[in-house]
Design an enzyme around this catalytic site. Structure first.
Site, PDB file in Angstrom:
ATOM      1  N   ASN A   1       0.818  -1.115  -0.096  1.00  9.74           N
ATOM      2  CA  ASN A   1       0.248  -0.342  -0.005  1.00  9.74           C
ATOM      3  C   ASN A   1       0.657   1.361  -0.049  1.00  9.74           C
ATOM      4  O   ASN A   1       1.968   1.334   0.909  1.00  9.74           O
ATOM      5  CB  ASN A   1      -0.676  -0.513   1.148  1.00  9.74           C
ATOM      6  CG  ASN A   1      -1.344   1.425   1.608  1.00  9.74           C
ATOM      7  OD1 ASN A   1      -1.724   2.060   0.613  1.00  9.74           O
ATOM      8  ND2 ASN A   1      -2.655   1.178   2.523  1.00  9.74           N
ATOM      9  N   TRP A   2       0.656   1.771  -0.907  1.00  4.55           N
ATOM     10  CA  TRP A   2       1.722   2.959  -1.053  1.00  4.55           C
ATOM     11  C   TRP A   2       1.472   4.169  -0.653  1.00  4.55           C
ATOM     12  O   TRP A   2       1.598   4.659  -0.608  1.00  4.55           O
ATOM     13  CB  TRP A   2       2.211   2.810  -2.612  1.00  4.55           C
ATOM     14  CG  TRP A   2       2.828   2.222  -3.224  1.00  4.55           C
ATOM     15  CD1 TRP A   2       3.305   0.773  -2.848  1.00  4.55           C
ATOM     16  CD2 TRP A   2       3.503   2.581  -5.246  1.00  4.55           C
ATOM     17  NE1 TRP A   2       4.626   0.152  -3.860  1.00  4.55           N
ATOM     18  CE2 TRP A   2       4.328   0.418  -4.929  1.00  4.55           C
ATOM     19  CE3 TRP A   2       4.229   2.755  -5.780  1.00  4.55           C
ATOM     20  CZ2 TRP A   2       5.342   1.137  -6.233  1.00  4.55           C
ATOM     21  CZ3 TRP A   2       4.525   3.473  -6.702  1.00  4.55           C
ATOM     22  CH2 TRP A   2       5.437   2.032  -7.005  1.00  4.55           C
ATOM     23  N   LYS A   3       0.076   4.788  -0.034  1.00  2.58           N
ATOM     24  CA  LYS A   3      -0.640   5.334   0.269  1.00  2.58           C
ATOM     25  C   LYS A   3      -0.236   6.523  -0.677  1.00  2.58           C
ATOM     26  O   LYS A   3      -0.198   6.874  -1.686  1.00  2.58           O
ATOM     27  CB  LYS A   3       0.386   6.085   1.700  1.00  2.58           C
ATOM     28  CG  LYS A   3      -0.213   4.288   2.551  1.00  2.58           C
ATOM     29  CD  LYS A   3       0.114   4.708   4.507  1.00  2.58           C
ATOM     30  CE  LYS A   3      -0.526   3.347   4.629  1.00  2.58           C
ATOM     31  NZ  LYS A   3      -0.526   3.351   6.405  1.00  2.58           N
TER      32      LYS A   3
ATOM     33  N   HIS B   1      -9.751   2.133   3.794  1.00  6.11           N
ATOM     34  CA  HIS B   1      -8.548   1.464   4.739  1.00  6.11           C
ATOM     35  C   HIS B   1      -9.049   2.831   6.083  1.00  6.11           C
ATOM     36  O   HIS B   1      -9.439   3.893   5.839  1.00  6.11           O
ATOM     37  CB  HIS B   1      -6.986   2.477   3.847  1.00  6.11           C
ATOM     38  CG  HIS B   1      -6.318   2.626   4.960  1.00  6.11           C
ATOM     39  ND1 HIS B   1      -5.407   3.898   5.760  1.00  6.11           N
ATOM     40  CD2 HIS B   1      -4.760   1.502   4.983  1.00  6.11           C
ATOM     41  CE1 HIS B   1      -4.365   2.820   6.392  1.00  6.11           C
ATOM     42  NE2 HIS B   1      -3.794   1.587   5.869  1.00  6.11           N
TER      43      HIS B   1
ATOM     44  N   GLU C   1      -7.039   5.288   7.273  1.00  7.57           N
ATOM     45  CA  GLU C   1      -6.936   6.670   6.958  1.00  7.57           C
ATOM     46  C   GLU C   1      -8.228   7.085   6.173  1.00  7.57           C
ATOM     47  O   GLU C   1      -8.306   7.887   6.766  1.00  7.57           O
ATOM     48  CB  GLU C   1      -5.029   5.863   6.092  1.00  7.57           C
ATOM     49  CG  GLU C   1      -4.501   6.014   7.513  1.00  7.57           C
ATOM     50  CD  GLU C   1      -2.832   5.105   6.687  1.00  7.57           C
ATOM     51  OE1 GLU C   1      -2.898   5.906   5.128  1.00  7.57           O
ATOM     52  OE2 GLU C   1      -2.431   5.260   7.374  1.00  7.57           O
TER      53      GLU C   1
ATOM     54  N   GLU D   1      -5.793  -5.085  10.031  1.00  6.45           N
ATOM     55  CA  GLU D   1      -4.747  -3.861  10.422  1.00  6.45           C
ATOM     56  C   GLU D   1      -5.383  -3.071  11.459  1.00  6.45           C
ATOM     57  O   GLU D   1      -5.960  -2.090  11.372  1.00  6.45           O
ATOM     58  CB  GLU D   1      -4.616  -2.468   8.987  1.00  6.45           C
ATOM     59  CG  GLU D   1      -4.716  -3.884   7.932  1.00  6.45           C
ATOM     60  CD  GLU D   1      -3.651  -2.727   7.348  1.00  6.45           C
ATOM     61  OE1 GLU D   1      -2.678  -2.633   6.302  1.00  6.45           O
ATOM     62  OE2 GLU D   1      -4.254  -1.471   6.748  1.00  6.45           O
TER      63      GLU D   1
ATOM     64  N   GLY E   1       1.981   2.192  11.439  1.00  8.66           N
ATOM     65  CA  GLY E   1       2.908   3.150  11.007  1.00  8.66           C
ATOM     66  C   GLY E   1       3.673   3.107  11.604  1.00  8.66           C
ATOM     67  O   GLY E   1       4.455   4.489  12.106  1.00  8.66           O
TER      68      GLY E   1
ATOM     69  N   SER F   1       2.686  -2.536  10.478  1.00 18.20           N
ATOM     70  CA  SER F   1       3.986  -2.361  10.665  1.00 18.20           C
ATOM     71  C   SER F   1       4.477  -4.032  10.595  1.00 18.20           C
ATOM     72  O   SER F   1       5.852  -3.987  10.919  1.00 18.20           O
ATOM     73  CB  SER F   1       4.310  -1.732  12.437  1.00 18.20           C
ATOM     74  OG  SER F   1       4.099  -0.766  11.843  1.00 18.20           O
TER      75      SER F   1
ATOM     76  N   GLY G   1       3.162  -1.256   4.368  1.00 23.01           N
ATOM     77  CA  GLY G   1       2.841  -0.145   3.710  1.00 23.01           C
ATOM     78  C   GLY G   1       4.085   0.687   3.835  1.00 23.01           C
ATOM     79  O   GLY G   1       5.110   0.008   2.524  1.00 23.01           O
ATOM     80  N   GLY G   2       5.054   1.427   4.509  1.00 26.01           N
ATOM     81  CA  GLY G   2       5.917   1.468   4.461  1.00 26.01           C
ATOM     82  C   GLY G   2       7.196   0.518   4.074  1.00 26.01           C
ATOM     83  O   GLY G   2       8.108   0.757   3.040  1.00 26.01           O
TER      84      GLY G   2
HETATM   85  P1  PGA Z   1       2.388  -0.340   7.566  1.00 20.14           P
HETATM   86  O1  PGA Z   1       0.997   0.860   6.600  1.00 20.14           O
HETATM   87  O2  PGA Z   1       2.859  -0.976   7.210  1.00 20.14           O
HETATM   88  O3  PGA Z   1       2.812   1.534   7.123  1.00 20.14           O
HETATM   89  O4  PGA Z   1       1.751   0.202   8.969  1.00 20.14           O
HETATM   90  C1  PGA Z   1      -0.219  -0.580   6.623  1.00 20.14           C
HETATM   91  C2  PGA Z   1      -0.693   0.401   5.958  1.00 20.14           C
HETATM   92  O5  PGA Z   1      -1.702   0.810   6.433  1.00 20.14           O
HETATM   93  O6  PGA Z   1      -1.783  -0.788   5.205  1.00 20.14           O
END
Ligand code: PGA
Length: 249
Positions: free
Chosen positions: A9-11, A94, A96, A166, A172, A212, A233-234
């Site tokens: 997930n590049w966001k 998601h 966010e 999640e 994050g 994470s 994500g990251g």
């Molecule tokens: P993260 O993000 O791996 O950076 O914690 C995961 C996500 O929000 O899908």
């Protein structure tokens, strides 16, 4: 046997030219036939990333989609725009998007129904806050999110869906859930699907853990009985993603 699915997930990261460079960099690192590999990228990166991923095992997905067909919805992306670009997966709901863009369980449900209508597989996100976990209501909360998200979704559709568990406190933050914590909730999600549909649907649906995930934590998480991969994500923006995808090598 469920095939693992590991999605990045590049966001809101990577310009189109950066996206091409990242796909090219990761292409040789994420080759693993045991796993479905999806890069969910910003809308403007979909076409160049798709082009760059040609001939590899990488599938390009979207991070969001609107629930109407087309029309006066300035700034939104329609399902047909995604399918025309070759997109097969879309992240829906998601945390966010729920937090910053007012998405609700109801809009998530509408988007899931619309995605299925167009043959796009939704990666349906759910997860609790730290407060909810401390209050002991994690499972109740997740069951509610899942039940509303899957309203009017057929068993056949549900069987092909992907759910991403999640925990919000793990996103994050570098604070990954323990594999036992993640397994407990993923098992509860599968039990909830069995209750709403049947055992066969529950056995088919793929459930990811996200929050994470790193090269270090992936092998243990993905070895759990009800965890069928991850939403990352990251770490999906780094060469480490190759190690995550090859967690079993
Ligand atoms: P993260 O993000 O791996 O950076 O914690 C995961 C996500 O929000 O899908």
């Amino acid at each position: 046997m469920r095939k693992k699915i590991i999605a990045g997930n590049w966001k809101m990261n990577m310009t189109p030219s950066q996206a091409v460079a990242l796909v090219n960099e990761l292409k040789p690192l994420v080759a693993n036939d045991d796993v479905d590999v999806v890069f969910c990228v910003p809308a403007i990166d979909i076409i160049p990333a798709m082009e760059a991923a040609k001939g590899s095992n990488i599938q390009i997905g979207a991070e969001n989609m609107y629930f109407e067909e087309k029309g006066a919805y300035t700034g939104e992306i329609s399902p047909e725009m995604l399918t025309d670009a070759g997109v097969k997966y879309v992240i829906i709901g998601h945390s966010e998007r729920r937090e910053y863009f007012a998405e609700t369980d109801e809009t998530v449900n509408k988007k899931i129904l619309k995605a299925f209508e167009h043959g796009i597989t939704p990666i349906v996100c759910c997860g609790e806050t730290l407060t909810q976990r401390e209050q002991g209501i994690t499972i109740d909360w997740i069951r509610q999110q899942i039940k509303i998200a899957f309203q009017n979704v057929t068993a056949e559709q549900a069987a092909s869906a992907v759910i991403a568990y999640e925990p919000i406190w793990a996103i994050g933050t570098g604070k990954v859930a323990t594999s036992e914590q993640a397994q407990e909730v993923c098992a509860a999600i599968r039990a909830c699907i069995a209750e709403v549909y049947d055992e066969a649907t529950a056995a088919a649906i793929r459930i990811q853990y996200g929050g994470s995930v790193s090269a270090a934590s992936a092998p243990e998480l993905f070895a759990m009985a009800d965890i069928d991969g991850g939403l990352v994500g990251g770490a999906s923006l780094k060469p480490d993603f190759g190690k995550i995808v090859n967690y079993n090598k």
